[in-house]
Design a protein around this motif. Structure first.
Motif, mmCIF file in Angstrom:
data_model
loop_
_atom_site.group_PDB
_atom_site.id
_atom_site.type_symbol
_atom_site.label_atom_id
_atom_site.label_comp_id
_atom_site.label_asym_id
_atom_site.label_seq_id
_atom_site.Cartn_x
_atom_site.Cartn_y
_atom_site.Cartn_z
ATOM 1 N N GLY A 145 0.866 -1.241 -0.007
ATOM 2 C CA GLY A 145 0.204 0.060 -0.049
ATOM 3 C C GLY A 145 0.884 1.386 -0.103
ATOM 4 N N TRP A 146 2.082 1.126 -0.062
ATOM 5 C CA TRP A 146 3.118 2.443 -0.261
ATOM 6 C C TRP A 146 3.904 2.585 -1.380
ATOM 7 C CZ3 TRP A 146 2.660 6.289 3.492
ATOM 8 C CH2 TRP A 146 1.824 6.028 4.702
ATOM 9 N N GLY A 147 3.401 1.792 -2.389
ATOM 10 C CA GLY A 147 4.174 2.162 -3.610
ATOM 11 C C GLY A 147 3.718 3.404 -4.222
ATOM 12 N N TRP A 148 4.427 3.920 -5.378
ATOM 13 C CA TRP A 148 4.200 5.056 -6.018
ATOM 14 C C TRP A 148 2.744 5.309 -6.193
ATOM 15 C CZ3 TRP A 148 5.177 9.725 -6.233
ATOM 16 C CH2 TRP A 148 4.732 10.777 -7.086
ATOM 17 N N GLU A 149 2.169 4.374 -7.010
ATOM 18 C CA GLU A 149 0.713 4.627 -7.375
ATOM 19 C C GLU A 149 -0.349 4.831 -6.036
ATOM 20 O OE1 GLU A 149 -0.716 5.417 -10.060
ATOM 21 O OE2 GLU A 149 1.461 5.057 -11.188
ATOM 22 N N ASP A 150 0.225 4.218 -4.742
ATOM 23 C CA ASP A 150 -0.628 4.110 -3.764
ATOM 24 C C ASP A 150 -0.407 5.554 -3.295
ATOM 25 O OD1 ASP A 150 -1.276 1.228 -3.682
ATOM 26 O OD2 ASP A 150 0.743 1.017 -3.103
ATOM 27 N N ILE A 151 0.686 6.113 -2.989
ATOM 28 C CA ILE A 151 0.867 7.268 -2.544
ATOM 29 C C ILE A 151 0.642 8.481 -3.306
ATOM 30 C CG2 ILE A 151 3.354 7.489 -2.922
ATOM 31 C CD1 ILE A 151 2.147 8.238 0.426
ATOM 32 N N LYS A 152 0.806 8.430 -4.496
ATOM 33 C CA LYS A 152 0.542 9.529 -5.404
ATOM 34 C C LYS A 152 -0.523 10.444 -5.132
ATOM 35 C CE LYS A 152 -0.063 10.977 -10.283
ATOM 36 N NZ LYS A 152 -0.108 10.372 -11.749
ATOM 37 N N PRO A 153 -1.661 9.859 -4.879
ATOM 38 C CA PRO A 153 -2.892 10.512 -4.813
ATOM 39 C C PRO A 153 -2.861 11.490 -3.499
ATOM 40 C CG PRO A 153 -3.572 8.144 -5.069
ATOM 41 C CD PRO A 153 -2.154 8.272 -5.079
ATOM 42 N N TYR A 154 -2.172 11.101 -2.358
ATOM 43 C CA TYR A 154 -2.018 11.798 -1.422
ATOM 44 C C TYR A 154 -1.127 13.047 -1.678
ATOM 45 C CZ TYR A 154 -4.596 7.900 0.353
ATOM 46 O OH TYR A 154 -5.445 6.947 0.621
ATOM 47 N N PHE A 155 -0.379 13.048 -2.485
ATOM 48 C CA PHE A 155 0.611 14.290 -2.892
ATOM 49 C C PHE A 155 -0.394 15.183 -3.583
ATOM 50 C CE2 PHE A 155 4.332 11.561 -2.536
ATOM 51 C CZ PHE A 155 5.153 12.411 -1.689
ATOM 52 N N LEU A 156 -1.402 14.747 -4.584
ATOM 53 C CA LEU A 156 -2.211 15.509 -5.307
ATOM 54 C C LEU A 156 -3.223 16.350 -4.402
ATOM 55 C CD1 LEU A 156 -2.539 13.191 -8.299
ATOM 56 C CD2 LEU A 156 -1.434 15.287 -8.238
ATOM 57 N N LYS A 157 -3.755 15.379 -3.470
ATOM 58 C CA LYS A 157 -4.940 15.702 -2.619
ATOM 59 C C LYS A 157 -4.699 17.077 -1.832
ATOM 60 C CE LYS A 157 -8.003 14.316 1.018
ATOM 61 N NZ LYS A 157 -8.360 13.378 2.050
ATOM 62 N N SER A 158 -3.367 17.612 -1.470
ATOM 63 C CA SER A 158 -3.372 18.612 -0.533
ATOM 64 C C SER A 158 -2.542 19.823 -1.618
ATOM 65 C CB SER A 158 -2.470 18.598 0.736
ATOM 66 O OG SER A 158 -1.251 18.093 0.222
ATOM 67 N N GLU A 159 -2.127 19.507 -2.718
ATOM 68 C CA GLU A 159 -1.365 20.309 -3.621
ATOM 69 C C GLU A 159 -2.197 21.532 -4.310
ATOM 70 O OE1 GLU A 159 2.134 20.298 -6.939
ATOM 71 O OE2 GLU A 159 0.521 18.761 -7.093
ATOM 72 N N ARG A 160 -1.776 22.641 -4.144
ATOM 73 C CA ARG A 160 -2.176 23.671 -5.069
ATOM 74 C C ARG A 160 -1.059 24.404 -5.871
ATOM 75 N NH1 ARG A 160 -6.053 28.630 -2.689
ATOM 76 N NH2 ARG A 160 -7.425 26.690 -2.262
#
Length: 598
Positions: A145-160
């Motif tokens: 659950g900690w591969g790139w495709e798993d973690i990528k959405p959590y970078f995007l979620k907060s980014e502006r």
């Protein structure tokens, strides 16, 4: 990273004392908070601020956020340059000395944030995610659950992202602002010369250092967490602005200037796992101690020093160490406080004209006021914190014996960089030259093999920790640094050929291994990228094992998690604030999903 902590801006310090806002942030004292909450978040720093925001989105959740520092929000704390650790008044910074480093012959000053938003309030605001392969390696090391495709959405979620960007790579709708440096916005002539030199020696331009489809090796302009008003965008201002905290006043309580000194266990449990009952709190502003109960979970976000400290004070950690300190053992977890990693840096420095150096703001006060007016009137200039605006990434395996690329780096797309070179418009060592214009290259070891420890000096929570990074304790760390130093000298050679006026100041005596190693042990520093003291991974009963599992639960516990850079299985080859927030985002999702399913 943060920068040299020894530069003092007398004019900037004056501004700190006179530019206080006329606002009243809703921080509470120990006497004001409730006796119990659904979730208790220990640590309101880079990760904790984001986590508290997410957990309190649901009206049914009552959340307590505990922060050892204060709000410390004045005008200067929002100005990028004046709020950085080396220029600030120290109100948002905690400094400790490392244990003496035998190889270096001295102790190092270690800095962390001490205010809401933590280190994101005092760092150089660099926004870097790291490479997909590194997260895939986390996953493959026993952390599903900690591969790139798993973690990528959590970078995007907060980014502006406040710049034109690829929507498949960046988000423009989140809370946390970041901006990209443009070539025409580079503050010093040296930076432009570095770009030209790097391309000439075979390091191509990286158009977006946070895009997984762009080259990992080359020279790229950096991204910074600044908002549209050119203020520092910390996790405090992004996730805990005053209007949001006021809106959620019935369910989100923030207690500042308060330490969590011990976790208490539920006296009885029907589960095969231990459960935390709550947290004992202490504050210099409140007599005695206070116990607060957690109905659902306690999540520790106290950072790579504070998180293992609280676990060990609570009897969770290496059994022998806790016994030596007179602490009753609750759970033997040898990895607690072990596996400390940091990006070790070595500075090569050159003398340049004073006008080409950041020190011109201190040596020529009239220039500081010019830059102040530029910032106030136009949102431009050096107060945007152009201490470093670009970085070079390289792999020591792709460099020849003289420090130059062996072949076009595009031919090796799967090779990860193991060194980062950051050009800076001042002397970037721990004891900087302050009387002449300086330009330097900080050579950073991205994947150190050396590991250190965080240990208690006593069972008293107020006693200082024993933090021993053990820099260069693994001999394998020397080879990449030698290669990086040679590459830096080739950049110097090219810049001189281009006509840029560099004069050797702090450089190696020679390029043989002995000369380079002597230099590495002399002109060095921390980059403040501490991690992995509560690392994620299986518990193997040894110091190199894990402290938390893939759901961030402390091994053996059913309602205790850790969510900050201390859970990184090893230090990522990037700047750590964005990954720390991604960990908090993923943790929040796991917590909320657990209770929605009930």
């Amino acid at each position: 990273m943060m920068s040299a902590a020894h530069i003092n801006w007398s004019t900037g310090t004056l501004l700190h004392s006179i530019m206080w806002p006329f606002s009243c942030y809703p921080e509470l004292s120990l006497r004001d908070i409730s006796d119990e909450y659904d979730f208790i978040v220990v640590g309101g720093g880079t990760a904790g601020a984001a986590l508290a925001n997410r957990l309190s989105t649901q009206e049914a959740n009552k959340v307590l956020l505990i922060e050892r520092g204060s709000v410390a929000d004045n005008w200067a704390s929002r100005v990028p340059l004046l709020s950085a650790d080396f220029a600030s008044d120290g109100s948002r910074t905690r400094k400790v000395l490392s244990a003496p480093q035998d190889i270096l012959g001295r102790s190092l000053e270690l800095y962390t944030g001490s205010a809401l938003g933590g280190t994101s309030r005092i760092n150089q605001m660099l926004y870097g995610r790291g490479l997909p392969a590194e997260y895939n390696a986390w996953r493959d090391a026993g952390n599903p659950g900690w591969g790139w495709e798993d973690i990528k959405p959590y970078f995007l979620k907060s980014e502006r992202a406040l710049y034109p960007s690829d929507p498949s790579v960046h988000n423009t709708e989140g809370e946390w602002c970041n901006q990209a440096t443009e070539t025409d916005g580079l503050a010093f002539p040296g930076f432009l010369n570095v770009i030209e030199a790097s391309e000439n020696i075979g390091l191509p331009k990286i158009s977006d250092i946070n895009s997984p489809v762009h080259p990992a090796i080359g020279c790229g302009l950096l991204h910074f967490t600044r908002d549209k008003n050119q203020h520092r965008s910390s996790t405090y201002s992004a996730f805990l602005p005053m209007n949001l905290v006021l809106q959620r006043a019935s369910r989100l309580h923030i207690v500042t200037r308060t330490d969590a000194i011990k976790l208490t266990l539920k006296p009885d449990t029907s589960s095969d796992k231990l459960d935390v009952e709550g947290v004992i709190l202490s504050s210099s502003l409140y007599p005695g101690q206070r116990f607060v109960k957690a109905r659902k979970e306690v999540i520790i976000c106290a950072g790579p020093f504070g998180s293992p400290q609280l676990l060990m004070l609570s009897g969770i950690g290496p059994a022998l160490h806790l016994k030596e300190k007179g602490i009753t053992l609750v759970k033997d977890l040898p990895a607690v406080g072990s596996n400390l990693q940091d990006h070790f840096g070595v500075s090569v420095a050159f003398e340049v004209p004073m006008s080409h150096s950041l020190l011109s703001l201190q040596k020529r006060p009239w220039r500081f006021f010019i830059e102040l007016f530029k910032y106030l009137l136009f949102g431009t200039g050096m107060l945007l914190a152009p201490v470093l605006q670009m970085a070079l990434f390289a792999s020591s395996t792709l460099l020849d014996s003289g420090g130059l690329p062996k072949s076009p780096v595009e031919d090796k797309p799967d090779v990860l960089p193991d060194i980062e070179i950051m050009p800076m418009a001042y002397d970037s060592t721990d004891n900087p030259e302050m009387n002449r214009g300086m330009f330097s290259f900080l050579n950073v070891l991205l994947h150190p093999k050396s590991k250190g420890t965080v240990r208690l000096s006593s069972r008293n929570p107020s006693d200082p920790l024993i933090i021993d990074p053990q820099y260069l304790s693994n001999p394998a760390d020397y080879a990449p640094l030698r290669a990086s130093l040679k590459l830096t000298l080739r950049l110097r050679d090219r810049m001189l050929k281009q006509g840029y006026p560099l004069k050797d100041f702090g450089v190696p005596d020679g390029e043989d291994d002995a000369s380079l190693d002597k230099f590495i042990c002399k002109r060095n520093r921390t980059t403040y990228h501490y991690s992995s003291t509560c690392r994620m991974g299986p518990d193997n009963g040894k110091e190199d094992g894990g402290v938390v599992n893939e759901e961030l639960f402390v091994h053996g516990f059913g309602n205790l998690r850790v969510a900050d850079s201390s859970v990184f299985p090893w230090v990522l080859g990037t700047h750590l604030q964005a990954p720390a927030v991604a960990v908090a985002e993923k943790c929040a999702d796991m917590v909320l999903s657990r209770y929605q399913a009930v």
